[in-house]
Design a protein around this motif. Structure first.
Motif, PDB file in Angstrom:
ATOM      1  N   ARG A 157       3.889  -1.642  -3.458  1.00 23.06           N
ATOM      2  CA  ARG A 157       3.819  -0.228  -3.263  1.00 23.06           C
ATOM      3  C   ARG A 157       4.779   0.551  -4.230  1.00 23.06           C
ATOM      4  O   ARG A 157       5.928   0.059  -4.451  1.00 23.06           O
ATOM      5  CB  ARG A 157       4.396  -0.270  -1.778  1.00 23.06           C
ATOM      6  CG  ARG A 157       3.535  -0.521  -0.631  1.00 23.06           C
ATOM      7  CD  ARG A 157       4.150  -0.336   0.586  1.00 23.06           C
ATOM      8  NE  ARG A 157       3.176  -0.653   1.725  1.00 23.06           N
ATOM      9  CZ  ARG A 157       2.510  -1.636   2.209  1.00 23.06           C
ATOM     10  NH1 ARG A 157       3.045  -2.721   1.571  1.00 23.06           N
ATOM     11  NH2 ARG A 157       1.689  -1.813   3.179  1.00 23.06           N
ATOM     12  N   VAL A 158       4.398   1.945  -4.372  1.00 23.31           N
ATOM     13  CA  VAL A 158       5.047   2.771  -5.313  1.00 23.31           C
ATOM     14  C   VAL A 158       6.264   3.527  -4.325  1.00 23.31           C
ATOM     15  O   VAL A 158       5.970   3.421  -3.214  1.00 23.31           O
ATOM     16  CB  VAL A 158       4.166   3.798  -5.903  1.00 23.31           C
ATOM     17  CG1 VAL A 158       3.256   3.070  -6.818  1.00 23.31           C
ATOM     18  CG2 VAL A 158       3.563   4.586  -4.936  1.00 23.31           C
ATOM     19  N   PRO A 159       7.292   3.453  -4.766  1.00 20.13           N
ATOM     20  CA  PRO A 159       7.725   3.860  -6.209  1.00 20.13           C
ATOM     21  C   PRO A 159       8.290   2.285  -6.705  1.00 20.13           C
ATOM     22  O   PRO A 159       8.855   1.769  -5.844  1.00 20.13           O
ATOM     23  CB  PRO A 159       8.696   4.866  -6.389  1.00 20.13           C
ATOM     24  CG  PRO A 159       9.268   4.899  -4.817  1.00 20.13           C
ATOM     25  CD  PRO A 159       8.382   4.541  -4.057  1.00 20.13           C
TER      26      PRO A 159
ATOM     27  N   TYR B 126       1.082   9.235  -1.239  1.00 24.65           N
ATOM     28  CA  TYR B 126       0.466   8.216  -0.821  1.00 24.65           C
ATOM     29  C   TYR B 126      -1.062   8.522  -0.370  1.00 24.65           C
ATOM     30  O   TYR B 126      -1.669   7.935   0.191  1.00 24.65           O
ATOM     31  CB  TYR B 126       0.996   7.539   0.409  1.00 24.65           C
ATOM     32  CG  TYR B 126       1.999   6.410   0.031  1.00 24.65           C
ATOM     33  CD1 TYR B 126       1.708   5.021   0.238  1.00 24.65           C
ATOM     34  CD2 TYR B 126       3.060   6.437  -0.632  1.00 24.65           C
ATOM     35  CE1 TYR B 126       2.341   4.118  -0.220  1.00 24.65           C
ATOM     36  CE2 TYR B 126       3.890   5.494  -1.175  1.00 24.65           C
ATOM     37  CZ  TYR B 126       3.611   4.431  -0.800  1.00 24.65           C
ATOM     38  OH  TYR B 126       4.333   3.232  -1.254  1.00 24.65           O
ATOM     39  N   ASN B 127      -1.368   9.959  -0.585  1.00 22.46           N
ATOM     40  CA  ASN B 127      -2.671  10.760  -0.056  1.00 22.46           C
ATOM     41  C   ASN B 127      -3.399  10.800  -1.020  1.00 22.46           C
ATOM     42  O   ASN B 127      -4.471  10.828  -1.126  1.00 22.46           O
ATOM     43  CB  ASN B 127      -2.420  11.355   1.072  1.00 22.46           C
ATOM     44  CG  ASN B 127      -1.466  11.394   2.233  1.00 22.46           C
ATOM     45  OD1 ASN B 127      -1.940  10.338   2.634  1.00 22.46           O
ATOM     46  ND2 ASN B 127      -0.367  12.102   2.463  1.00 22.46           N
ATOM     47  N   LYS B 128      -2.941  11.275  -2.378  1.00 17.57           N
ATOM     48  CA  LYS B 128      -3.611  11.858  -3.337  1.00 17.57           C
ATOM     49  C   LYS B 128      -3.052  11.666  -4.687  1.00 17.57           C
ATOM     50  O   LYS B 128      -2.005  11.602  -4.886  1.00 17.57           O
ATOM     51  CB  LYS B 128      -3.917  13.519  -3.176  1.00 17.57           C
ATOM     52  CG  LYS B 128      -4.706  14.043  -4.103  1.00 17.57           C
ATOM     53  CD  LYS B 128      -4.706  15.647  -3.736  1.00 17.57           C
ATOM     54  CE  LYS B 128      -5.608  16.275  -4.957  1.00 17.57           C
ATOM     55  NZ  LYS B 128      -5.502  17.828  -4.768  1.00 17.57           N
ATOM     56  N   ASN B 129      -3.954  11.186  -5.624  1.00 22.89           N
ATOM     57  CA  ASN B 129      -3.471  10.910  -6.946  1.00 22.89           C
ATOM     58  C   ASN B 129      -3.162  11.995  -7.765  1.00 22.89           C
ATOM     59  O   ASN B 129      -3.693  12.931  -7.543  1.00 22.89           O
ATOM     60  CB  ASN B 129      -4.916  10.082  -7.736  1.00 22.89           C
ATOM     61  CG  ASN B 129      -4.269   9.471  -8.948  1.00 22.89           C
ATOM     62  OD1 ASN B 129      -3.155   9.205  -9.099  1.00 22.89           O
ATOM     63  ND2 ASN B 129      -5.196   9.178  -9.839  1.00 22.89           N
TER      64      ASN B 129
ATOM     65  N   ASN C  48      -5.625  -0.532  -5.198  1.00 21.83           N
ATOM     66  CA  ASN C  48      -6.370  -0.263  -6.319  1.00 21.83           C
ATOM     67  C   ASN C  48      -5.848   1.197  -6.818  1.00 21.83           C
ATOM     68  O   ASN C  48      -6.620   1.966  -7.277  1.00 21.83           O
ATOM     69  CB  ASN C  48      -7.899  -0.022  -6.127  1.00 21.83           C
ATOM     70  CG  ASN C  48      -8.114   0.480  -4.725  1.00 21.83           C
ATOM     71  OD1 ASN C  48      -7.225   1.247  -4.284  1.00 21.83           O
ATOM     72  ND2 ASN C  48      -9.291   0.266  -4.394  1.00 21.83           N
ATOM     73  N   ASN C  49      -4.622   1.613  -6.507  1.00 18.34           N
ATOM     74  CA  ASN C  49      -4.374   2.991  -6.841  1.00 18.34           C
ATOM     75  C   ASN C  49      -3.346   2.937  -8.076  1.00 18.34           C
ATOM     76  O   ASN C  49      -3.879   2.287  -9.087  1.00 18.34           O
ATOM     77  CB  ASN C  49      -3.307   3.463  -5.668  1.00 18.34           C
ATOM     78  CG  ASN C  49      -3.989   3.466  -4.269  1.00 18.34           C
ATOM     79  OD1 ASN C  49      -3.429   3.668  -3.209  1.00 18.34           O
ATOM     80  ND2 ASN C  49      -5.372   3.700  -4.409  1.00 18.34           N
ATOM     81  N   SER C  50      -2.291   3.467  -8.129  1.00 13.97           N
ATOM     82  CA  SER C  50      -1.385   3.832  -9.634  1.00 13.97           C
ATOM     83  C   SER C  50      -1.268   2.176 -10.001  1.00 13.97           C
ATOM     84  O   SER C  50      -0.939   1.515  -9.424  1.00 13.97           O
ATOM     85  CB  SER C  50      -0.097   4.359  -9.384  1.00 13.97           C
ATOM     86  OG  SER C  50      -0.511   5.726  -9.252  1.00 13.97           O
ATOM     87  N   ILE C  51      -1.274   2.316 -11.549  1.00 15.23           N
ATOM     88  CA  ILE C  51      -1.352   0.880 -12.273  1.00 15.23           C
ATOM     89  C   ILE C  51       0.238   1.033 -12.747  1.00 15.23           C
ATOM     90  O   ILE C  51       0.374   1.979 -13.773  1.00 15.23           O
ATOM     91  CB  ILE C  51      -2.241   0.838 -13.313  1.00 15.23           C
ATOM     92  CG1 ILE C  51      -3.635   0.961 -12.856  1.00 15.23           C
ATOM     93  CG2 ILE C  51      -2.034  -0.265 -14.062  1.00 15.23           C
ATOM     94  CD1 ILE C  51      -4.927   1.004 -13.835  1.00 15.23           C
ATOM     95  N   ILE C  52       1.090   0.071 -12.457  1.00 13.51           N
ATOM     96  CA  ILE C  52       2.526  -0.001 -13.033  1.00 13.51           C
ATOM     97  C   ILE C  52       2.517  -1.439 -13.711  1.00 13.51           C
ATOM     98  O   ILE C  52       2.094  -2.475 -13.024  1.00 13.51           O
ATOM     99  CB  ILE C  52       3.468   0.278 -11.978  1.00 13.51           C
ATOM    100  CG1 ILE C  52       3.526   1.520 -11.325  1.00 13.51           C
ATOM    101  CG2 ILE C  52       4.905  -0.025 -12.760  1.00 13.51           C
ATOM    102  CD1 ILE C  52       3.431   2.602 -12.307  1.00 13.51           C
ATOM    103  N   ASN C  53       2.831  -1.717 -15.066  1.00 15.74           N
ATOM    104  CA  ASN C  53       2.976  -2.623 -15.909  1.00 15.74           C
ATOM    105  C   ASN C  53       1.749  -3.700 -15.550  1.00 15.74           C
ATOM    106  O   ASN C  53       1.743  -4.669 -15.299  1.00 15.74           O
ATOM    107  CB  ASN C  53       3.944  -3.903 -15.107  1.00 15.74           C
ATOM    108  CG  ASN C  53       5.525  -3.149 -14.993  1.00 15.74           C
ATOM    109  OD1 ASN C  53       5.734  -2.270 -16.151  1.00 15.74           O
ATOM    110  ND2 ASN C  53       6.492  -3.521 -14.383  1.00 15.74           N
TER     111      ASN C  53
ATOM    112  N   TYR D 131       0.248   6.431  -5.141  1.00 13.03           N
ATOM    113  CA  TYR D 131       0.263   7.141  -6.453  1.00 13.03           C
ATOM    114  C   TYR D 131       1.511   7.330  -6.708  1.00 13.03           C
ATOM    115  O   TYR D 131       2.354   8.152  -6.190  1.00 13.03           O
ATOM    116  CB  TYR D 131      -0.844   8.298  -6.251  1.00 13.03           C
ATOM    117  CG  TYR D 131      -2.298   7.834  -5.827  1.00 13.03           C
ATOM    118  CD1 TYR D 131      -3.183   7.480  -6.576  1.00 13.03           C
ATOM    119  CD2 TYR D 131      -2.540   8.244  -4.400  1.00 13.03           C
ATOM    120  CE1 TYR D 131      -4.213   7.120  -6.126  1.00 13.03           C
ATOM    121  CE2 TYR D 131      -3.653   7.709  -3.852  1.00 13.03           C
ATOM    122  CZ  TYR D 131      -4.784   7.151  -4.673  1.00 13.03           C
ATOM    123  OH  TYR D 131      -5.810   6.875  -4.032  1.00 13.03           O
ATOM    124  N   VAL D 132       1.642   7.546  -8.200  1.00 14.88           N
ATOM    125  CA  VAL D 132       3.108   7.870  -8.841  1.00 14.88           C
ATOM    126  C   VAL D 132       2.920   8.476 -10.157  1.00 14.88           C
ATOM    127  O   VAL D 132       1.806   8.256 -10.916  1.00 14.88           O
ATOM    128  CB  VAL D 132       3.957   6.620  -8.773  1.00 14.88           C
ATOM    129  CG1 VAL D 132       3.247   5.406  -9.944  1.00 14.88           C
ATOM    130  CG2 VAL D 132       5.542   7.038  -9.365  1.00 14.88           C
TER     131      VAL D 132
END
Length: 507
Positions: A170-172, A194-197, A220-225, A232-233
């Protein structure tokens, strides 16, 4: 007479001035240091000391073989946030309607008025610290991650905190030290939703070509590493952790905490991230288990725990340290990523002989590895006493001289130290707000609507239109429902359950 008084004073001063740091620590540490090692999604059958068929965990086995291993120990719940809430507050999580799996932006779940394990230990002269996974919420609502974050662990009893806000998936994806994000650049502020990109930010769903780890469900939300996450972040890139070095990073913080606080009694809650998804072993451990990333990170965790125990030894504090090892809930294989956890399982059974797993009211969801080590103070061997993690609050209060606290926590110190086989009489267990009763050798699950199997993870969760009753002494795998054939026992269990819950069950 003056000369005589001078000699007495000189002798006392010289004696204390000649104390080594070790001698001083022994004088101050009349009470034991306390270390809780808490793994994430580790199953009853994942360790060789519990009969694992596919993994060898020698360092964890040393804790079990040098101390007391429990066969009848429970987390309060089959998911992480509720179990951690119970561990730290000594209260059943189902009493708090918000004690569910939390997003990374959730407000602090523990109120400032609640008694907690670290607060109690602070009152007895302990320095208190947490390193690792938190997942109990932060702040009072909207969080500005670019400012000091409060309230959090430091406001509920921890002198020192070095945490991730929620989970690795999970982000962050940042470390937070005493309320401040570590390594955050002033020119690249971090935003979380957590609701909108955020406009223009890639996601695992829309940009699979940017990922090295493929999502299976819900991740399948924000991509980190190159790993898609939940939530979303935007921004804060300089503060992002490196997933493959997370275990080493948290270990270093835990070791430094021990070294910096060894001259007085300390409490360390070491909340490790393994084997929760995403499973990202350090390259040193890739392929070592033969079971894919899930097996690899369990071996990584075992090595890490061995290093922590070496640090306790090298700092001359292990002999006076009570070490408690456990997991927050049962195991899960495919929990959101295609990482071959199912395909490479082989003969290994993460829940052992138990039915179900994470998210389940069956034994595989809540019965967990639990062991106690304290040199020359804890009886070596195996205990069948019924204990729960929420009992640590009042048991450790008894150990350290604090008053008993009015919670759901039982004082089971004698059982925890191996001086008694008597544990709890009854325990209400929980899975996703649904509850059941363990009493004596029996488990009763009330009727619940919903699918019998949680489809994405393929785990039997305990839902049934009928009451379920199992004799765990003769049927640990929960194959035979005795509700209809033993109506008197069912009636007794329902009566106890309704008394403990304070109301009749609602489906």
């Amino acid at each position: 007479m003056k000369i005589y008084k001078f000699l007495i004073i000189f002798t006392v001063v010289f004696a204390f001035s000649s104390f080594s740091e070790k001698d001083y620590a022994q004088v101050k540490n009349a009470k034991p240091n306390i270390v809780i090692i808490y793994l994430d999604d580790l199953g009853y059958g994942d360790l060789s000391c519990y009969g694992s068929l596919g993994l060898n965990t020698p360092n964890i086995d040393k804790i079990a073989n040098g101390g007391l291993r429990f066969t009848n120990a429970y987390a309060s719940s089959s998911t992480c946030t509720p179990s951690r809430y119970a561990l730290l507050t000594g209260s059943y999580p189902w009493r708090n309607k918000d004690a569910k799996i939390l997003p990374g932006t959730a407000p602090l779940l523990i109120s400032a008025e609640q008694q907690t394990l670290p607060k109690m230990l602070k009152s007895q002269g302990y320095t208190t610290g947490i390193v690792g996974k938190w997942h109990l919420g932060l702040g009072n609502g909207e969080i500005d991650w670019n400012q000091h974050i409060s309230p959090g662990p430091n406001e509920v009893g921890f002198d020192f905190s070095y945490i991730m806000a929620a989970t690795q998936d999970r982000v962050p994806t940042v470390y937070i030290k005493n309320g401040d994000v570590v390594g955050l650049g002033k020119n690249d502020p971090i935003q979380v939703n957590y609701n909108k990109n955020f406009a223009g930010e890639p996601t695992g769903k829309d940009n699979p070509e940017l990922t090295r780890m493929k999502w299976h469900h819900g991740h399948n939300n924000s991509i980190i590493n190159e790993i898609p996450r939940i939530g979303y972040v935007k921004g804060g890139k300089s503060a992002n952790w490196q997933d493959t070095t997370m275990s080493d990073h948290f270990l270093n913080e835990a070791e430094n905490y021990i070294k910096n606080n060894k001259v007085k009694p300390f409490f360390l809650y070491y909340a490790m991230q393994q084997p929760h998804v995403p499973r990202t072993p350090n390259p040193r451990f890739v392929g070592k288990s033969g079971l894919g990333p899930r097996g690899d990170v369990i071996l990584e965790a075992d090595w890490t725990i061995g290093e922590l125990m070496k640090t306790l030894t090298n700092e001359d504090v292990l002999d006076n340290t009570l070490v408690i090892f456990s997991s927050d809930n049962g195991p899960v294989l495919n929990d959101g990523y295609d990482d071959e956890a199912v395909e490479k399982l082989g003969v290994h059974k993460p829940a052992g002989v138990l039915k179900g797993g994470k998210y389940s009211l069956y034994e595989g969801g809540v019965r967990i590895p639990f062991m106690i080590y304290w040199k020359n103070k804890v009886k070596h061997g195996v205990s069948d006493a019924l204990v729960c993690q929420l009992d640590l609050l009042n048991s450790l209060a008894q150990l350290t001289g604090a008053s008993q606290i009015n919670t759901d926590s039982n004082n089971l110190l004698e059982a925890i130290l191996g001086k008694s086989d008597e544990g709890r009489n009854a325990l209400v267990i929980e899975a996703n707000t649904k509850t059941a009763l363990r009493k004596g050798d029996w488990l009763m699950i009330p009727p619940y609507a919903g699918p019998a199997i949680l489809e994405p993870v393929q785990i039997e969760v305990g839902n049934s239109p009928d009451y379920q009753l199992f004799n765990l002494k003769t049927d640990l795998g929960q194959y035979q429902n005795l509700a209809k054939s033993n109506p008197e026992k069912l009636k007794e269990m329902i009566s106890t359950y309704e008394t403990l819950r304070g109301k009749k069950n609602k489906n």
